[in-house]
Design a protein around this motif. Structure first.
Motif, PDB file in Angstrom:
ATOM      1  N   THR A  64       0.708  -1.261   0.518  1.00  0.00           N
ATOM      2  CA  THR A  64      -0.115  -0.195   0.080  1.00  0.00           C
ATOM      3  C   THR A  64       1.073   1.127  -0.043  1.00  0.00           C
ATOM      4  N   ASN A  65       0.674   2.592  -0.371  1.00  0.00           N
ATOM      5  CA  ASN A  65       1.169   3.852  -0.511  1.00  0.00           C
ATOM      6  C   ASN A  65       0.459   4.337   0.181  1.00  0.00           C
ATOM      7  N   ASN A  66      -1.067   4.312   0.793  1.00  0.00           N
ATOM      8  CA  ASN A  66      -1.239   4.975   1.759  1.00  0.00           C
ATOM      9  C   ASN A  66      -0.774   5.264   3.311  1.00  0.00           C
ATOM     10  N   LYS A  67      -0.711   5.831   4.173  1.00  0.00           N
ATOM     11  CA  LYS A  67      -0.443   6.661   5.495  1.00  0.00           C
ATOM     12  C   LYS A  67      -1.127   5.208   6.421  1.00  0.00           C
ATOM     13  N   ILE A  68      -1.164   4.284   6.798  1.00  0.00           N
ATOM     14  CA  ILE A  68      -1.607   2.983   7.162  1.00  0.00           C
ATOM     15  C   ILE A  68      -2.135   4.157   9.097  1.00  0.00           C
ATOM     16  N   TYR A  69      -2.963   3.658   9.158  1.00  0.00           N
ATOM     17  CA  TYR A  69      -3.257   3.965  10.402  1.00  0.00           C
ATOM     18  C   TYR A  69      -3.562   2.998  11.737  1.00  0.00           C
ATOM     19  N   PRO A  70      -3.043   2.965  12.625  1.00  0.00           N
ATOM     20  CA  PRO A  70      -2.461   1.613  13.236  1.00  0.00           C
ATOM     21  C   PRO A  70      -4.106   1.351  13.596  1.00  0.00           C
ATOM     22  N   LEU A  71      -4.008   1.896  14.650  1.00  0.00           N
ATOM     23  CA  LEU A  71      -5.765   1.975  15.348  1.00  0.00           C
ATOM     24  C   LEU A  71      -6.754   0.753  14.548  1.00  0.00           C
ATOM     25  N   GLY A  72      -6.836   1.579  13.383  1.00  0.00           N
ATOM     26  CA  GLY A  72      -7.988   1.085  12.563  1.00  0.00           C
ATOM     27  C   GLY A  72      -7.671  -0.141  11.770  1.00  0.00           C
ATOM     28  N   GLU A 122      -2.743  -6.443  19.690  1.00  0.00           N
ATOM     29  CA  GLU A 122      -1.923  -5.116  18.944  1.00  0.00           C
ATOM     30  C   GLU A 122      -1.733  -4.783  17.213  1.00  0.00           C
ATOM     31  N   THR A 123      -2.204  -3.498  17.146  1.00  0.00           N
ATOM     32  CA  THR A 123      -1.584  -3.833  15.098  1.00  0.00           C
ATOM     33  C   THR A 123      -0.232  -2.337  14.789  1.00  0.00           C
ATOM     34  N   ASP A 124       0.123  -1.798  16.374  1.00  0.00           N
ATOM     35  CA  ASP A 124       1.106  -1.034  16.130  1.00  0.00           C
ATOM     36  C   ASP A 124       2.500  -2.066  15.385  1.00  0.00           C
ATOM     37  N   ILE A 125       2.802  -1.622  14.888  1.00  0.00           N
ATOM     38  CA  ILE A 125       4.171  -2.717  14.285  1.00  0.00           C
ATOM     39  C   ILE A 125       5.041  -2.497  14.962  1.00  0.00           C
ATOM     40  N   GLU A 126       5.992  -1.634  15.400  1.00  0.00           N
ATOM     41  CA  GLU A 126       6.673  -1.061  16.333  1.00  0.00           C
ATOM     42  C   GLU A 126       6.377  -2.136  17.539  1.00  0.00           C
ATOM     43  N   LYS A 127       4.694  -2.076  18.153  1.00  0.00           N
ATOM     44  CA  LYS A 127       5.404  -2.385  19.466  1.00  0.00           C
ATOM     45  C   LYS A 127       5.220  -4.598  19.048  1.00  0.00           C
ATOM     46  N   VAL A 128       3.945  -5.035  18.088  1.00  0.00           N
ATOM     47  CA  VAL A 128       4.999  -5.474  17.528  1.00  0.00           C
ATOM     48  C   VAL A 128       5.168  -6.498  17.893  1.00  0.00           C
ATOM     49  N   ARG A 129       6.839  -6.109  17.160  1.00  0.00           N
ATOM     50  CA  ARG A 129       7.931  -6.648  16.815  1.00  0.00           C
ATOM     51  C   ARG A 129       8.747  -5.965  18.398  1.00  0.00           C
ATOM     52  N   LEU A 130       8.544  -5.436  19.062  1.00  0.00           N
ATOM     53  CA  LEU A 130       9.307  -5.923  20.092  1.00  0.00           C
ATOM     54  C   LEU A 130       8.912  -6.565  21.621  1.00  0.00           C
TER      55      LEU A 130
END
Length: 260
Positions: A64-72, A122-130
Motif C-alpha cells: 500500500t502507498n497509503n499512510k496506514i492508521y495502526p489503530l484501525g 496489538e496492531t502497531d507494527i513497532e510494538k508488535v515487533r518489540l
C-alpha cells in the motif's frame, strides 16, 4: 507408547497456548499453511507454514502507498463470523422485545451494519515487533483490513433514527461531542419541545476495540478523548431487569463493526 503420545500432545497444546498462537478452527492441527487476504488491495499473501504477525504486517505494508492508521488495522477471522452473527441476533431480539421508539431506532441502525470477527490484538507494527506477547503465530485463513486515518467519529443513539458522523475536532473530548449533538428526530422533537438531549453517560468504543462506559460526563473532571474513527453509543435508559446487560452487549457488538 499411547500414554507417551497423549502426554506429549498435552505439553504441545500448553506450549502453543503460552506462545499466543491464533489457530484457525477450520484447519486440522497438522495444517501449517497460512493465507492472509488484504481486503482493500484484493491480494492474498500465502505462507507455507505458520507465520508471525510481525512478518504479516511487514509484508502487508509493502502493498500500500497509503499512510496506514495502526489503530484501525483489523485482523479478521472469517471462520468465527458465526459468533458475531449470534451476538447481533441476540441484541436485535432483545431490542425487538423492548419495542420502544429508541429500541426500534437502534434496530434500524444496527441491522444493516457489517460485523466481522476482529481479533483483539496489538496492531502497531513497532510494538508488535518489540513485545513478544503481541506477536502471535498465525496459521489458517485470515483477512487483514488496513485503515487510513478517519476524520470523524460516529454516534449511535436510540434518540435518532439513524447513526451519523461528527467531524473530528482538535482538543474535543467526549463531553464536547455530546454537547454538540443535534436536536432530536421529528418524533422526539414533538415530545421534548425541540430541546437538545442531555446525556450524563455514554459508551466509548475506540477503533482498537477498547470499550468503556463514561459516567457523569457533564460534571466529572475526567476527560475522555476519542481517537479518530471512534464510536459513541448513548445507552438506553430504564431497562428492565431481563435486559439489564443490553447496553453492554450493544457496546461490545460495535467493537466488531467494519466499514463496508
Amino acid at each position: 507408547m499411547i500414554v507417551f503420545i497423549r502426554h506429549l500432545s498435552f505439553i504441545l497444546c500448553v506450549w502453543m497456548g503460552y506462545a499466543g498462537e491464533l489457530a484457525a478452527e477450520n484447519y486440522s492441527e497438522h495444517t501449517e499453511t497460512t493465507s492472509i487476504t488484504l481486503t482493500e488491495q484484493n491480494i492474498v499473501l500465502n505462507y507455507d507454514q505458520a507465520v508471525r504477525f510481525s512478518q504479516v504486517l511487514g509484508d502487508t505494508y509493502s502493498y500500500t502507498n497509503n499512510k496506514i492508521y495502526p489503530l484501525g488495522i483489523s485482523l479478521i477471522s472469517p471462520h468465527k463470523k458465526n459468533l458475531v452473527d449470534q451476538k447481533k441476533a441476540l441484541v436485535l431480539d432483545a431490542l425487538k422485545e423492548l419495542n420502544t421508539v429508541e429500541a426500534n431506532n437502534l434496530i434500524a441502525q444496527l441491522s444493516d451494519l457489517n460485523f466481522v470477527y476482529r481479533e483483539k490484538i496489538e496492531t502497531d507494527i513497532e510494538k508488535v515487533r518489540l513485545i513478544s506477547r503481541s506477536n502471535p503465530m498465525l496459521r489458517g485463513q485470515y483477512q487483514l483490513f488496513l485503515s487510513t486515518r478517519p476524520d470523524y467519529i460516529r454516534i449511535f443513539s436510540g434518540d435518532y433514527e439513524k447513526s451519523f458522523t461528527k467531524p473530528l475536532k482538535a482538543n474535543y473530548d467526549l463531553k464536547d461531542y455530546v454537547s454538540d449533538l443535534p436536536i432530536f428526530s421529528d418524533i422526539h422533537t414533538q415530545k421534548t419541545g425541540n430541546k437538545k438531549p442531555k446525556y450524563h453517560s455514554a459508551w466509548v468504543i475506540q477503533p482498537n476495540q477498547d470499550v468503556y462506559l463514561a459516567n457523569d460526563i457533564q460534571w466529572a473532571r475526567t476527560l475522555y478523548f476519542l481517537s479518530p474513527g471512534a464510536f459513541i453509543f448513548i445507552e438506553l435508559a430504564d431497562l428492565p431487569n431481563k435486559h439489564s446487560n443490553l447496553n453492554t452487549d450493544i457496546a461490545h457488538l460495535l467493537t466488531y463493526y467494519m466499514e463496508p
